[in-house]
Design a protein around this motif. Structure first.
Motif, short mmCIF file in Angstrom:
data_model
loop_
_atom_site.label_atom_id
_atom_site.label_comp_id
_atom_site.label_asym_id
_atom_site.label_seq_id
_atom_site.Cartn_x
_atom_site.Cartn_y
_atom_site.Cartn_z
N LYS A 25 0.84 -1.22 0.00
CA LYS A 25 0.00 0.00 0.00
C LYS A 25 0.86 1.26 0.00
O LYS A 25 0.33 2.36 0.08
CB LYS A 25 -0.90 0.02 1.24
CG LYS A 25 -2.01 -0.99 1.21
CD LYS A 25 -3.37 -0.30 1.25
CE LYS A 25 -4.51 -1.25 1.02
NZ LYS A 25 -5.09 -1.24 -0.31
N TYR A 27 3.25 2.06 2.39
CA TYR A 27 3.62 2.51 3.74
C TYR A 27 5.12 2.40 3.99
O TYR A 27 5.80 1.55 3.39
CB TYR A 27 2.93 1.65 4.80
CG TYR A 27 1.53 2.07 5.15
CD1 TYR A 27 1.23 2.58 6.40
CD2 TYR A 27 0.48 1.91 4.24
CE1 TYR A 27 -0.07 2.95 6.74
CE2 TYR A 27 -0.82 2.27 4.57
CZ TYR A 27 -1.09 2.78 5.82
OH TYR A 27 -2.36 3.15 6.16
N GLU A 75 0.07 5.10 12.36
CA GLU A 75 -0.75 3.95 12.79
C GLU A 75 0.12 2.99 13.61
O GLU A 75 1.27 2.73 13.24
CB GLU A 75 -1.29 3.20 11.56
CG GLU A 75 -2.24 4.06 10.74
CD GLU A 75 -2.63 3.44 9.39
OE1 GLU A 75 -2.29 2.26 9.14
OE2 GLU A 75 -3.26 4.15 8.60
N ARG A 118 -3.34 6.41 15.29
CA ARG A 118 -4.44 5.46 15.16
C ARG A 118 -3.96 4.10 15.64
O ARG A 118 -2.91 3.62 15.19
CB ARG A 118 -4.92 5.40 13.71
CG ARG A 118 -5.55 6.71 13.33
CD ARG A 118 -6.16 6.74 11.96
NE ARG A 118 -6.94 7.96 11.85
CZ ARG A 118 -8.11 8.08 11.23
NH1 ARG A 118 -8.62 7.03 10.60
NH2 ARG A 118 -8.76 9.22 11.21
N TRP A 229 -6.28 -3.15 8.64
CA TRP A 229 -5.98 -1.87 8.00
C TRP A 229 -7.26 -1.07 7.74
O TRP A 229 -7.32 0.13 8.00
CB TRP A 229 -5.23 -2.13 6.68
CG TRP A 229 -5.00 -0.88 5.89
CD1 TRP A 229 -4.04 0.07 6.13
CD2 TRP A 229 -5.75 -0.43 4.75
NE1 TRP A 229 -4.16 1.08 5.20
CE2 TRP A 229 -5.20 0.80 4.34
CE3 TRP A 229 -6.84 -0.95 4.03
CZ2 TRP A 229 -5.70 1.52 3.26
CZ3 TRP A 229 -7.34 -0.23 2.95
CH2 TRP A 229 -6.76 0.99 2.57
N ARG A 230 -8.29 -1.76 7.25
CA ARG A 230 -9.56 -1.07 6.95
C ARG A 230 -10.12 -0.39 8.20
O ARG A 230 -10.70 0.70 8.12
CB ARG A 230 -10.59 -2.05 6.38
CG ARG A 230 -10.28 -2.43 4.94
CD ARG A 230 -11.25 -3.48 4.44
NE ARG A 230 -10.79 -4.01 3.18
CZ ARG A 230 -11.43 -3.88 2.01
NH1 ARG A 230 -12.58 -3.26 1.96
NH2 ARG A 230 -10.93 -4.39 0.91
N GLN A 233 -8.75 3.02 8.76
CA GLN A 233 -9.05 4.05 7.74
C GLN A 233 -10.45 4.65 7.92
O GLN A 233 -10.87 5.51 7.15
CB GLN A 233 -8.93 3.47 6.31
CG GLN A 233 -7.68 2.65 6.03
CD GLN A 233 -6.40 3.30 6.56
OE1 GLN A 233 -6.15 4.48 6.31
NE2 GLN A 233 -5.61 2.53 7.31
#
Ligand code: NAP
Ligand code: G4F
Length: 324
Positions: A25, A27, A75, A118, A229-230, A233
């Motif tokens: 993704k 990161y 995160e 997060r 991960w979702r 977000q």
């Protein structure tokens, strides 16, 4: 600039899948590892040049604070824990330190260093234990049946508490059993697929197991890290059950794995009552309806395909090892 994530437990099964997922993704991935006299990190060896590892320990508050100060992630995925249920009966206090209080230590570091981080907590279907409803969802009451389950229930509620007390973006993913070719060999799925490979290749002649009647909701770890991960977000933090909605017995798992290599399991498997647990969870089956509607997440790999994939991977690996 690439978003930056920190994974505790990056050397474990889920940590290895999550690190790959986040790298894809885009990161910048950092991982927390504890000091060991032999550093194998075998699940993440192929990623070593793409990630940054830092030494810290769930038992050491200052090391976690310093880690967050140095990395400054957006995160944090808290996957580190003593995660094997039988060990939690043998070492209940250590399990409580790692799996329960360890969560508070990471949350305290988030609160002190940067409360806008997060935070994801790896909660578990073990919290449902002696199940009060079937299937289990986010509203099902907990009744843990092991020191591990009790420690995870603490970790879950302290995560909810830091969200409600300090406004931290903290999510708890209540994940049902998930496995893969990277699963530790002490867990029943991998214990079985590794033994089947070795028996087929003539390197082992029997498999000793405990309770064949236990029912579990098994999914693929590679798909479950996507759900983690979702959650981070979302616009607002929340808790989600992640599961397939199907349950299978250990006996079915054994039959399926042996049949995949053309063997009848019965001559090879013996039962050892020592492997039964002081308190067993007879059945677990999750309802991931909330994750489906709010995260757009759903599992795709079937139980049979998952076990076949694991047997094939173990056969390849054992054949390679025997040829060396
Ligand atoms: P795992 O393979 O056992 O990995 C556990 C990780 O925690 C390893 O990286 C381990 O490091 C690390 N760790 C343990 N104690 C530590 C400490 N004191 N300080 C720093 N790191 C420490 O577990 P997993 O299957 O990937 O599961 C990930 C998380 O999800 C765990 O919290 C587990 O309880 C939870 N969970 C798993 C499932 C499942 O079915 N897999 C389901 C629900 C929840 P070492 O390599 O140094 O041992
Ligand atoms: O593979 P297991 O050891 O996993 P368990 O206890 O369900 O825990 C796993 O899933 C949890 C999620 O619900 C995670 F939170 C936890 O960290 C871990 O990843 O055992 C599964 C079932 C049990 O009922 C056990 O009694 O298999 C039964 N079993 C039968 N024979 C065996 C064996 N389990 C193991 N480990 N070894 C056996 O020989």
């Amino acid at each position: 600039m690439a978003p930056r994530a920190l994974i505790t437990g990056i050397t474990g099964q889920d940590g290895a899948y999550l690190a790959r997922f986040l790298l894809e993704k885009g990161y910048e991935v950092h991982g927390m590892v504890r000091r060991s006299s032999t550093e194998t990190f075998e699940r993440i060896n192929d990623l070593r040049h793409r990630i940054t590892l830092h030494q810290a320990d769930l038992l050491d508050q200052l090391s976690i604070i310093t880690l967050l100060q140095n990395v400054r992630p957006r995160e944090v995925y808290n996957l580190a824990a003593q995660s094997f249920v039988p060990t939690s009966f043998l070492q209940p206090l250590l399990t409580g330190e790692f799996t329960a209080l360890g969560v508070t230590r990471v949350l305290e570091a988030v609160r002190l260093v940067d409360p806008s981080i997060r935070f994801y907590q790896a909660s578990s279907s073990e919290m449902f234990g002696k199940v009060q409803r079937e299937p289990q969802d986010e509203q099902t009451p907990f009744w843990p049946r092991s020191p591990y389950g009790a420690a995870k229930a603490y970790g879950h509620w302290i995560t909810v508490n830091y969200r409600e007390s300090y406004g931290i973006f903290a999510c708890s993913g209540i994940l049902f059993n998930h496995t893969s070719p990277l699963r530790g060999k002490e867990f029943v799925t991998r214990k079985v697929t590794d033994a089947v490979a070795r028996i087929k290749l003539g390197a082992q002649d029997k498999l000793v197991l405990g309770n064949l009647e236990a029912l579990r909701d098994w999914g693929f770890a590679g798909e479950y890290v996507d759900a983690m991960w979702r959650m981070l977000q979302l616009d607002h933090p929340d808790d989600f059950v992640i599961a397939t909605g199907e349950k299978h017995s250990v006996r079915e798992l054994v039959e399926l794995a042996f049949a995949h290599v053309g063997l009848d399991w019965r001559p090879y498997v013996t039962i050892d009552p020592e492997l039964f647990r002081p308190a067993e969870i007879n059945t677990l089956r999750g309802d991931a309806g909330k994750a489906r509607s709010q995260l757009g997440w759903q599992p795709t790999l079937s139980f049979a395909d998952l076990i076949h994939m694991m047997v094939d991977a173990d056969r390849e690996r054992v054949a390679r090892e025997l040829a060396e």
